[in-house]
Enzyme design. Structure first.
Site, PDB file in Angstrom:
ATOM      1  N   GLY A  96       4.677  36.723  36.044  1.00  0.00           N
ATOM      2  CA  GLY A  96       4.801  36.041  37.062  1.00  0.00           C
ATOM      3  C   GLY A  96       3.666  36.017  37.401  1.00  0.00           C
ATOM      4  N   SER A  97       3.854  35.394  38.720  1.00  0.00           N
ATOM      5  CA  SER A  97       2.817  35.223  40.026  1.00  0.00           C
ATOM      6  C   SER A  97       1.523  36.014  39.886  1.00  0.00           C
ATOM      7  CB  SER A  97       3.056  33.996  40.721  1.00  0.00           C
ATOM      8  OG  SER A  97       4.027  35.292  41.743  1.00  0.00           O
TER       9      SER A  97
ATOM     10  N   GLY B 281       1.908  40.413  40.735  1.00  0.00           N
ATOM     11  CA  GLY B 281       1.141  40.430  40.357  1.00  0.00           C
ATOM     12  C   GLY B 281       0.376  41.879  40.931  1.00  0.00           C
TER      13      GLY B 281
ATOM     14  N   GLU C   4       0.634  40.282  33.070  1.00  0.00           N
ATOM     15  CA  GLU C   4       0.770  38.228  32.340  1.00  0.00           C
ATOM     16  C   GLU C   4       0.606  37.199  34.078  1.00  0.00           C
ATOM     17  OE1 GLU C   4      -0.413  37.481  29.416  1.00  0.00           O
ATOM     18  OE2 GLU C   4      -0.269  39.447  28.301  1.00  0.00           O
TER      19      GLU C   4
ATOM     20  N   CYS D  58       2.327  28.601  31.717  1.00  0.00           N
ATOM     21  CA  CYS D  58       1.483  29.619  32.418  1.00  0.00           C
ATOM     22  C   CYS D  58       0.341  29.067  31.961  1.00  0.00           C
ATOM     23  CB  CYS D  58       1.580  31.168  32.375  1.00  0.00           C
ATOM     24  SG  CYS D  58       1.925  31.197  30.938  1.00  0.00           S
TER      25      CYS D  58
HETATM   26  P1  NAD Z   1       7.245  35.273  39.989  1.00  0.00           P
HETATM   27  O1  NAD Z   1       6.401  35.829  40.264  1.00  0.00           O
HETATM   28  O2  NAD Z   1       7.734  34.691  41.487  1.00  0.00           O
HETATM   29  O3  NAD Z   1       8.907  36.229  39.614  1.00  0.00           O
HETATM   30  C1  NAD Z   1       8.668  36.903  38.603  1.00  0.00           C
HETATM   31  C2  NAD Z   1       9.674  37.748  38.141  1.00  0.00           C
HETATM   32  O4  NAD Z   1       8.748  39.158  39.075  1.00  0.00           O
HETATM   33  C3  NAD Z   1      10.273  37.279  39.004  1.00  0.00           C
HETATM   34  O5  NAD Z   1      11.338  38.336  37.572  1.00  0.00           O
HETATM   35  C4  NAD Z   1      10.386  38.402  39.892  1.00  0.00           C
HETATM   36  O6  NAD Z   1      11.777  39.058  40.471  1.00  0.00           O
HETATM   37  C5  NAD Z   1       9.330  39.477  39.585  1.00  0.00           C
HETATM   38  N1  NAD Z   1       9.051  39.582  41.225  1.00  0.00           N
HETATM   39  C6  NAD Z   1       8.733  39.416  42.210  1.00  0.00           C
HETATM   40  N2  NAD Z   1       7.888  40.447  43.065  1.00  0.00           N
HETATM   41  C7  NAD Z   1       8.130  41.417  42.191  1.00  0.00           C
HETATM   42  C8  NAD Z   1       7.458  42.992  43.070  1.00  0.00           C
HETATM   43  N3  NAD Z   1       7.140  43.375  44.156  1.00  0.00           N
HETATM   44  N4  NAD Z   1       8.091  43.912  42.140  1.00  0.00           N
HETATM   45  C9  NAD Z   1       8.245  43.556  41.173  1.00  0.00           C
HETATM   46  N5  NAD Z   1       8.709  43.018  40.159  1.00  0.00           N
HETATM   47  C10 NAD Z   1       8.469  42.018  41.595  1.00  0.00           C
HETATM   48  O7  NAD Z   1       7.111  33.651  39.692  1.00  0.00           O
HETATM   49  P2  NAD Z   1       7.700  32.808  38.546  1.00  0.00           P
HETATM   50  O8  NAD Z   1       7.686  31.726  40.204  1.00  0.00           O
HETATM   51  O9  NAD Z   1       9.395  33.391  37.803  1.00  0.00           O
HETATM   52  O10 NAD Z   1       6.505  32.596  37.474  1.00  0.00           O
HETATM   53  C11 NAD Z   1       5.625  31.610  37.670  1.00  0.00           C
HETATM   54  C12 NAD Z   1       4.469  32.334  37.683  1.00  0.00           C
HETATM   55  O11 NAD Z   1       4.637  33.692  36.514  1.00  0.00           O
HETATM   56  C13 NAD Z   1       3.468  31.458  37.500  1.00  0.00           C
HETATM   57  O12 NAD Z   1       2.445  31.878  38.174  1.00  0.00           O
HETATM   58  C14 NAD Z   1       2.932  31.884  36.105  1.00  0.00           C
HETATM   59  O13 NAD Z   1       1.618  31.062  35.591  1.00  0.00           O
HETATM   60  C15 NAD Z   1       3.265  33.271  35.814  1.00  0.00           C
HETATM   61  N6  NAD Z   1       3.989  33.237  33.878  1.00  0.00           N
HETATM   62  C16 NAD Z   1       2.692  33.623  33.544  1.00  0.00           C
HETATM   63  C17 NAD Z   1       2.767  34.114  31.957  1.00  0.00           C
HETATM   64  C18 NAD Z   1       1.518  34.779  31.382  1.00  0.00           C
HETATM   65  O14 NAD Z   1       2.186  35.478  30.157  1.00  0.00           O
HETATM   66  N7  NAD Z   1       0.460  34.676  31.658  1.00  0.00           N
HETATM   67  C19 NAD Z   1       4.108  33.248  31.338  1.00  0.00           C
HETATM   68  C20 NAD Z   1       4.520  32.864  32.234  1.00  0.00           C
HETATM   69  C21 NAD Z   1       5.024  32.765  33.535  1.00  0.00           C
END
Ligand code: NAD
Length: 507
Positions: free
Chosen positions: A238-239, A243, A260, A294
């Protein structure tokens, strides 16, 4: 209800908590909206803290059984799982497209990644090797082996709602681990469909309940996973902001995390590039999945001698792009995931203008019939100076920044000059430049490509990035080691007890 939904056993209201064949409901039903037409696709019941606990207890029980199944037998189940996904490829590809807005072709591509990692994991199940080494002591033997780790918590983002789960799960399962998946709240139906396909295959093979679990929920359920000592590894995608929180919570209890995170990926376009390849790679990289990968291309670093020519080609290519319903054929770009993403995109355009960026292709919301969800936007291109603050950020939308360079060293410095380090690429037929780009003095990213774009990784390689992109590696190569615990064994088959480092201890 659309045909693909009923084939995937998606109902109007769906339980969102499962240990395999068993599904649990809660009173907290939330809709999943399609960004394609703005309609509610179906409702999903989300987990509360007590549901979460039931799932973890079931997973613990399952681990004690699953870890004792020989790895090649586990691999055979995962081979069959790949066939399960082959069977539902079209339907699952359609659901992914409808739930996230990516094109149907990209939806199919995502299911193919699930199939590919199952094949990879099945082969891996016969190759979980450790090293042997010579002992410094006589009549001693020393080697390393890998054992199963336990419960792997998987937190996924909306943009790859099936593939990222599969990259983690397929490896974890052949390694003898069990998985608990917290999918994105923006794509829960894809997770439910994946779990149903998995449980169909697992039941045929008498795989215990709890080897594959799903807990649909919001960020709070993800937080429970990160703080839970029963979960030795949390793999979170995720973002970067997410992370940072996950890293701290897991480290606090000395767990392991595999992160990631976001990217800010660039392509360097040299005067020695094949400009047609460079053009196709740049446009696909920038607008594929509506700039919500990503690995999406966010920056083009173009040599000044070809800058004006390449700009013109880009603008012309953008004029030919077809935006619309991603389930229809011939569409290059569908909608953004939701209205919040649209707001982020519009705000980034305003900021870019305020900071001095000049738009070569204007952005904005697409309005009119067919765009009812109000999630459709225009892909845009801005000419910028590389050091603008907005250019340092990952805006998860189809905004492409172009900038010029004079020397290859300067181009590499610009490419590396952001806080993220996921994917990078150079377009050049000049060996000196490409080798410099790949050398220790070159790209600082986890992925560095030559004459292909930044997006579209194959599952055979290790996938992941450096710096703010998280440092994790998953998928192919030797990434399986992250899902196991490593043990060094020394065996004395002699009749003395010689101590290491020549230490004497006479009794
Ligand atoms: P997001 O960070 O909003 O959410 C991702 C996941 O994390 C969701 O399931 C969310 O519920 C969970 N989450 C959020 N806060 C949390 C916390 N404090 N503790 C535990 N879990 C939590 O991301 P998004 O908007 O769904 O996706 C987009 C982002 O993901 C972009 O920044 C993109 O670059 C990244 N991404 C990275 C990769 C990679 O492999 N590097 C792949 C896909 C997406």
């Amino acid at each position: 209800m659309q045909d693909f939904l009923s084939t995937l056993k998606i109902n109007e209201t769906n339980a969102g908590i499962s240990t395999g064949a068993k599904w649990f409901s809660s009173s907290n039903n939330e809709p999943s909206f399609s960004p394609v037409d703005g309609k509610v696709i179906a409702f999903v019941s989300l987990a509360a803290e007590e549901d979460y606990d039931t799932i973890i207890q079931e997973a613990q029980k399952a681990f004690s059984v699953w870890k004792s199944v020989p790895a090649p037998k586990r691999g055979d189940v995962i081979r069959q799982l790949g066939d399960g996904f082959r069977k539902y490829k079209n339907e699952l590809g359609s659901l992914i497209s409808y739930e996230t807005g990516k094109s149907f072709q990209e939806g199919l591509g995502e299911v193919q990644e699930v199939i590919d990692i199952c094949d990879f994991a099945s082969g891996l199940s016969r190759q979980i090797y450790g090293l042997t080494m010579h002992s410094e002591r006589p009549d001693h033997r020393m080697y390393e082996q890998y054992h199963s780790l336990g419960i792997v918590g998987i937190i996924t983002a909306f943009n790859f709602p099936a593939a990222v789960w599969a990259w983690n799960s397929a490896l974890a399962w052949v390694c003898g681990d069990v998985t608990v998946w917290k999918p994105s709240p923006k794509a829960p139906l894809t997770a439910i469909a994946c779990q149903k396909i998995t449980s169909e295959i697992f039941m045929l093979n008498q795989v215990p309940e709890g080897v594959s679990s799903v807990v649909c929920g919001n960020n709070d359920i993800g937080e429970l996973l990160t703080k839970d000592k029963r979960i030795p590894l949390v793999s979170a995608t995720g973002s970067t902001a997410m992370g940072r929180k996950v890293a701290v919570a897991v480290a606090q209890r000395l767990g392991k995390s595999l992160l990631e995170l976001g990217g800010n990926n660039a392509i360097i376009i040299s005067p020695d590039a094949d400009l047609q390849i460079a053009l196709t790679a740049s446009v696909f990289g920038a607008i594929g999945t509506a700039g919500q990968r990503c690995t999406s291309t966010r920056r083009l670093i173009i040599h000044s001698s070809i800058y004006d020519d390449f700009k013109q080609r880009l603008v012309k290519a953008y004029q030919q792009l077809k935006i619309g319903n991603p389930l229809e054929s011939g569409i290059h770009m569908g909608p953004l995931i939701d209205k919040t993403a649209v707001e982020g995109y519009l705000a980034a355009i305003e900021r870019c203008k305020a900071e001095g960026g000049h738009f070569l292709v204007e952005g904005g919301l697409l309005e009119g019939s067919g765009y009812d969800s109000r999630c459709y936007v225009k892909p845009c291109i801005a000419e910028v100076s590389p050091d603008l603050p907005i250019v340092q950020e990952e805006t998860f939308a189809p905004i492409l920044y172009v900038m010029r360079y004079e020397t290859i060293e300067e181009a590499i410095a610009i490419q590396n000059g952001v806080s993220q380090g996921l994917s990078s690429s150079i377009m050049s037929l000049n060996l000196r430049e490409t080798e410099l780009f790949l050398s220790n003095a070159g790209s600082d990213c986890g992925i560095a490509n030559v004459n292909i774009g930044t997006s579209g990784a194959e599952i055979g390689g290790a996938f992941g990035g450096e710096k703010d992109s998280g440092g994790g590696r998953e998928s192919g190569s030797d990434c399986w080691k992250a899902y196991m615990r490593r043990q060094t064994n020394t065996i004395n088959y002699g009749n003395q007890l010689p101590l290491a480092q020549g230490i004497k201890f006479d009794l």
